[in-house]
Design an enzyme around this catalytic site. Structure first.
Site, short mmCIF file in Angstrom:
data_model
loop_
_atom_site.label_atom_id
_atom_site.label_comp_id
_atom_site.label_asym_id
_atom_site.label_seq_id
_atom_site.Cartn_x
_atom_site.Cartn_y
_atom_site.Cartn_z
N ARG A 91 0.83 -1.21 0.00
CA ARG A 91 0.00 0.00 0.00
C ARG A 91 0.86 1.25 0.00
NH1 ARG A 91 -5.37 -1.27 2.33
NH2 ARG A 91 -5.24 -3.35 3.23
N HIS A 451 -13.89 45.45 -7.11
CA HIS A 451 -14.71 46.34 -6.30
C HIS A 451 -15.77 45.56 -5.53
CE1 HIS A 451 -18.13 49.07 -5.57
NE2 HIS A 451 -17.16 49.92 -5.26
N ARG A 570 -11.00 54.38 4.29
CA ARG A 570 -10.89 54.82 2.89
C ARG A 570 -11.83 55.99 2.68
NH1 ARG A 570 -10.50 48.81 2.02
NH2 ARG A 570 -8.73 48.38 0.64
N ARG A 625 -7.05 57.65 5.64
CA ARG A 625 -6.25 57.79 4.42
C ARG A 625 -6.82 58.89 3.54
NH1 ARG A 625 -6.00 52.92 0.23
NH2 ARG A 625 -8.11 53.66 -0.21
N GLU A 758 2.96 50.82 -0.83
CA GLU A 758 2.22 49.97 -1.75
C GLU A 758 2.78 50.02 -3.16
OE1 GLU A 758 -1.93 51.15 -1.73
OE2 GLU A 758 -1.45 53.26 -1.57
N GLY A 779 0.13 48.55 1.90
CA GLY A 779 -1.06 48.33 1.08
C GLY A 779 -0.74 47.16 0.18
N THR A 780 -0.95 45.98 0.71
CA THR A 780 -0.47 44.78 -0.01
C THR A 780 -1.32 44.46 -1.24
OG1 THR A 780 -1.64 43.54 1.66
CG2 THR A 780 0.76 43.69 1.89
N ASN A 781 -2.51 45.08 -1.34
CA ASN A 781 -3.27 44.88 -2.59
C ASN A 781 -2.52 45.52 -3.74
OD1 ASN A 781 -5.27 43.84 -0.91
ND2 ASN A 781 -6.39 45.77 -0.83
N ASP A 782 -2.21 46.81 -3.57
CA ASP A 782 -1.50 47.50 -4.64
C ASP A 782 -0.06 46.99 -4.75
OD1 ASP A 782 -3.00 49.39 -6.19
OD2 ASP A 782 -3.43 50.39 -4.29
N CYS A 845 -2.63 47.01 5.81
CA CYS A 845 -4.07 47.20 5.69
C CYS A 845 -4.62 46.63 4.39
CB CYS A 845 -4.44 48.66 5.84
SG CYS A 845 -3.70 49.72 4.58
#
Ligand code: PEP
Ligand code: MG
Length: 894
Positions: A91, A451, A570, A625, A758, A779-782, A845
């Site tokens: 197995r 969005h 924001r 911001r 960012e 700003g880890t998104n950007d 953030c």
């Protein structure tokens, strides 16, 4: 010399990397003196060597022979010996369980001679031939590569010719005939005979299991489960025991606690006169484990004792596979069992009470993903049918409502008490009222940071986005999926945790855990278990947890959920709805005085918002911001305007002047790549008066709160800075307005001024930027968008599934921080920022602030806080606590 084979008696649980999960646990049970059929494990290292070289290591065959000899000696029988054969199972067993994805070969050692011996010693001729046909079938397909459907077809033909409903209707002679058919098949397909030599069977079976590691389905499974491709599998060679020798035999599975609820007790299923495979395959109905007490009280008593031994030893829920061979109990497998989120919290709390584990270990055994699952209402899985469509699970939870196709309709229906689901191709800031009114948002385009996704998550509204099977026809007020047309008003169910959409109303189950976070009410044991884990995490964590909140309501909710401030407000979200007209007026202003008038109208509204948020977070920091998005986001759609103007012209009337002015502005401000255009700090630097108005609103809100006896702690944050010079100029303007308001009011207003990090350039020049910044917030998104060059609004729906399939990354970098690339920039910025300014406060953030894996990274990188949407705050608190455990993530069970 490297050793490739270990007897069960030589291994242990600690060797799981080398022996695989199954092998390590078999060894552990052997050491505990539980009745484990003897055997040995060929290591994952041997598999890796085989996969690298394409052949087995030179010494492997000899090592296997040696261990086989020992096994034969202990058993007093020899592999495949004609009169009384020892038979083996072969197995797979990797480090992580991959159920059904790798190969297994049973009854190795049977051949034309030993099948007769097995028939004699078992006294059951049919059983012997059935075992032999299973071996030839498994060996033929797995080792010799014959298409398995050929065997199945032969079996079906035989049953038909005998009029048998299932294989129990075939007798020994039938099965002996089937073995001949199978062997002919193998010869015809491969030109080779089924090997009669037991040693050869064993050797080739082991290699075939190794080879199955790189099979298509195993690869796919690993990708989905994030199991590394280079681990390889171990192979367990074990003495066969038989649960199919009559009514005093059988096989079963057992859990030491209920894996669904965590309740202690004996749970499981038993099937008399069957092999383990038959229990899982569901070919006959099993009975509950407790029924075994009647059938075989002695074995049942032993089993219960072994289960206690295992749970005490592993200090966790164990799942077990066992076989009873003619009244004798054998333990075939154990492991720390999988469980639901509810059970995970319950078991952790109970084991702490039982003093089997420490509170820290209890915390290590639960996680944020599980907590998030417990916070949302869910669909009753047993009651929902086939999904209508799938998209990205953007904001978790389950919601039911009538499909509507624009914001106004959503608001109108919601006002009259109807529950609605807002369906759009994608949402814009204009859809916000509808999104607020809706139970769920469903889009056919956009990724998890689109969005719709970000806003819905922020509000805790269910959202499925990027459901590309949907064709949304807003004008026609319907959407279609294939042939299905869903008209406005049709009830749909949206599962934001799974990313699925159903037609009709799926039944919901409420979340008591959510009620606990809202009210503190500890309504039952489930909530109690969660509360205890939260308390432990809060006591341990070093990271503070703040919330991203733009309204007083969100701020207040975040505070109830344990947020220690607002990490990101924001401000542009305050310019939506009715107020958009005011921004429009500012953009269109022809002269100084018109602009000042427009800004003057915005000021009191914005001030009022800040007062509300500062009040809700009184005494705690609120990072506000300055405006970030390109201004043309506040203008109407250019195509709509052009159509309106053209229609007016076609009808011979003059188009409205306002429309032509707006269209001019839209055209003038058009950008090919708005996310890389006039936004962030750049706006403040080129649009006169905008920043001054915002800072004044903040400062006056601070004054008002101070006068009211509050303790406002506003911080001002500048977005999208790439160079220290930008921040220096903007900061001077901020300081100027703060001084002005202090002077006018007689109340000194001090707000720390900081920046978002960012852009890669900001991270790479963080030492310089820290000269002007009192705090950083990543700003880890950007930062992800600009580091990868991925448009955050487009790529997830467009091609991420292909990237995931190709293994380019295991999870979207917008969801879990890419430590290697983006994380490196974060580390550089932390080091250089702190070197320049030792008391620099640093947070994050972006959406990653609420993602468990990313929270662990931010902890390890020495950030001061993470900020996330209010509903993720408990998740971030829990994970920040787990990250602070002495051993990160705690002792992970096999
Ligand atoms: C970010 O870029 O990570 C961020 C928080 O800002 P926004 O998502 O508003 O661009
Ligand atoms: Mg940003």
């Amino acid at each position: 010399m490297v050793r490739y084979v270990y007897d069960f008696a030589e291994g242990s649980r600690e060797l799981a990397d080398l022996l695989g999960g199954k092998g390590a646990n078999l060894a552990e049970m052997t050491r505990l003196r539980l009745p484990v059929p003897p055997g040995f494990t060929v290591t994952t290292e041997a598999c890796r060597a085989f996969l690298a070289a394409g052949t087995a290591p030179d010494t492997l065959a000899d090592e296997i022979s040696e261990h086989l000899a020992t096994l034969e000696q202990t058993a007093g029988r020899q592999l495949g010996r004609p009169d009384d054969p020892l038979l083996l199972s072969v197995r797979s067993g990797g480090r992580f369980s991959m159920p059904g994805m790798l190969e297994t070969i049973l009854d190795v050692g049977l051949n034309d001679a030993s099948v007769i011996g097995l028939a004699k010693v078992s006294g059951n001729e049919r059983f012997a031939w059935d075992s032999y046909r299973r071996l030839v079938q498994m060996f033929g397909s797995t080792v010799m590569g014959v298409d398995s459907s050929l065997f199945e077809n032969a079996m079906t033909d035989l049953k038909r010719s005998r009029g048998a409903a299932n294989d129990l209707g075939l007798n020994a002679a039938d099965l002996a005939g089937l073995v001949r058919t199978y062997k002919d098949l193998i010869r015809g397909e491969t030109g080779e005979d089924f090997p009669q030599s037991p040693a050869e069977q064993l050797r080739r079976a082991v290699l075939a299991v190794f080879a199955s590691w790189t099979g298509e389905r195993a690869r796919l499974y690993r990708r989905r489960e994030h199991i590394p491709d280079d681990l390889g599998t171990a192979v367990n060679v074990q003495t066969m025991v038989f649960g199919n020798l009559g009514s005093d035999s059988g096989s079963g599975v057992a859990f030491t606690r209920d894996p669904a609820t965590g309740r202690p007790g004996l749970y499981g299923d038993y099937l008399a006169n069957a092999q383990g495979e038959d229990v899982v395959a569901g070919i006959r109905n099993t009975v509950p484990l407790t029924a075994l007490e009647e059938l075989d009280p002695v074995s049942f008593g032993q089993l219960r004792g072994h289960m206690e031994t295992l749970e005490t030893h592993y200090r966790d829920l164990c799942d077990i596979e066992f076989t009873i061979e003619r009244g004798r109990l054998w333990m075939l497998q154990t492991r720390v069992g999988k469980r639901t989120a509810e059970a995970a919290f319950a078991i952790a709390a109970e084991l702490v009470d039982e003093k089997l584990i420490t509170p820290d270990e209890g915390l290590a055994r639960v996680d944020g993903d599980g907590l998030a699952r417990l916070m949302f209402p869910r669909f009753d899985i047993s009651a929902v049918g086939e999904a209508l469509a799938h998209g990205l699970p953007a904001s978790p939870g389950a919601a039911v409502g009538a499909a509507v196709f624009d914001s106004a309709e959503a608001v109108r229906r919601a006002a009259s008490g109807e529950k609605v689901v807002l369906v759009r191709q994608e949402t814009t800031p204009d859809d916000l009222p509808g999104m607020i009114a809706a139970q769920a948002v469903l889009t056919s385009r956009g990724g998890k940071t689109s969005h719709a996704a970000v806003v819905a998550r922020g509000m805790g509204t269910v959202c499925v986005c990027g459901a590309e099977e949907l064709t949304v026809d807003s004008a026609g007020r319907r959407f279609t999926v294939g042939d299905t047309v869903v008209e406005e008003g049709t009830v749909v169910s949206v599962d934001g945790s799974e990313g699925a959409v159903y037609l009709g109303a799926a039944p919901l189950v409420d979340s008591v855990v959510m009620r606990y976070f809202e009210t503190g009410e500890r309504s039952d044991g489930r909530v109690e278990a969660v509360a205890r884990a939260m308390e432990r995490a809060d006591g341990l964590r070093r990271l503070e947890v703040r919330a991203n909140a733009d309204t007083p309501e969100d701020a207040a909710r975040a505070r109830r959920f344990g947020a220690q401030g607002v990490g990101l407000c924001r401000t542009e979200h305050m310019f939506l709805g009715e107020r958009r007209k005011l921004v429009e007026a500012m953009i269109l202003a022809g002269d100084e005085s018109a602009r000042e008038k427009a800004l003057g109208a915005l000021l009191p509204l914005q001030r009022q918002d800040f007062i509300g948020i500062l009040k809700a977070m009184d005494g705690l920091p609120v990072t506000i911001r300055l405006i970030d998005p390109p201004l043309h986001e506040f203008l109407p759609d250019g195509t709509d305007l052009a159509v309106r103007i053209a229609t007016a012209e076609a009808q011979g009337t003059a188009p409205a002047r306002h429309d032509t002015e707006l269209l001019d502005a839209v055209n003038r401000m058009h950008e090919e790549n708005p996310m890389l255009g006039l936004r962030g700090v750049r706006l403040g630097l080129v649009v006169p008066g905008l920043v001054a108005m915002q800072v004044r609103a903040i400062a006056e809100a601070v004054v008002e709160r101070t006068r009211a006896g509050g303790s406002p702690q506003a911080e001002i944050m500048v977005p999208l800075v790439g160079a220290v010079e930008e921040l220096r100029i903007e900061r001077a303007e901020v300081e100027r307005v703060l001084a002005e308001v202090s002077e006018e009011s007689g109340i000194p207003v001090h707000c720390p001024v900081g920046t978002m990090i960012e852009l890669p350039r900001a991270a790479l020049t963080a030492g310089r930027i820290a000269e002007e910044a009192e705090f950083f917030s990543f700003g880890t998104n950007d930062l992800t968008q600009t580091t990868w060059g991925f448009s955050r609004d487009d790529v997830e729906a467009a091609f991420f599934s292909a990237y995931l399939d190709k293994g380019i990354f295991a999870t979207s970098p917008f969801e879990t921080l890419d430590r290697e690339g983006v994380g490196r920039l974060v580390r550089i910025a932390v080091d250089e920022g702190r070197a320049a300014r030792p008391d620099l406060k640093i947070g994050v953030c972006g959406e990653h602030g609420g993602d468990p894996d990313s929270v662990h990274f931010f902890h390890a990188t020495g950030l001061d806080y993470v900020s996330c949407s209010p509903f993720r705050v408990p998740v971030a608190r829990l994970e920040a606590g787990r990250a602070a455990l002495p051993e990160p993530g705690g002792a992970a069970p096999p």
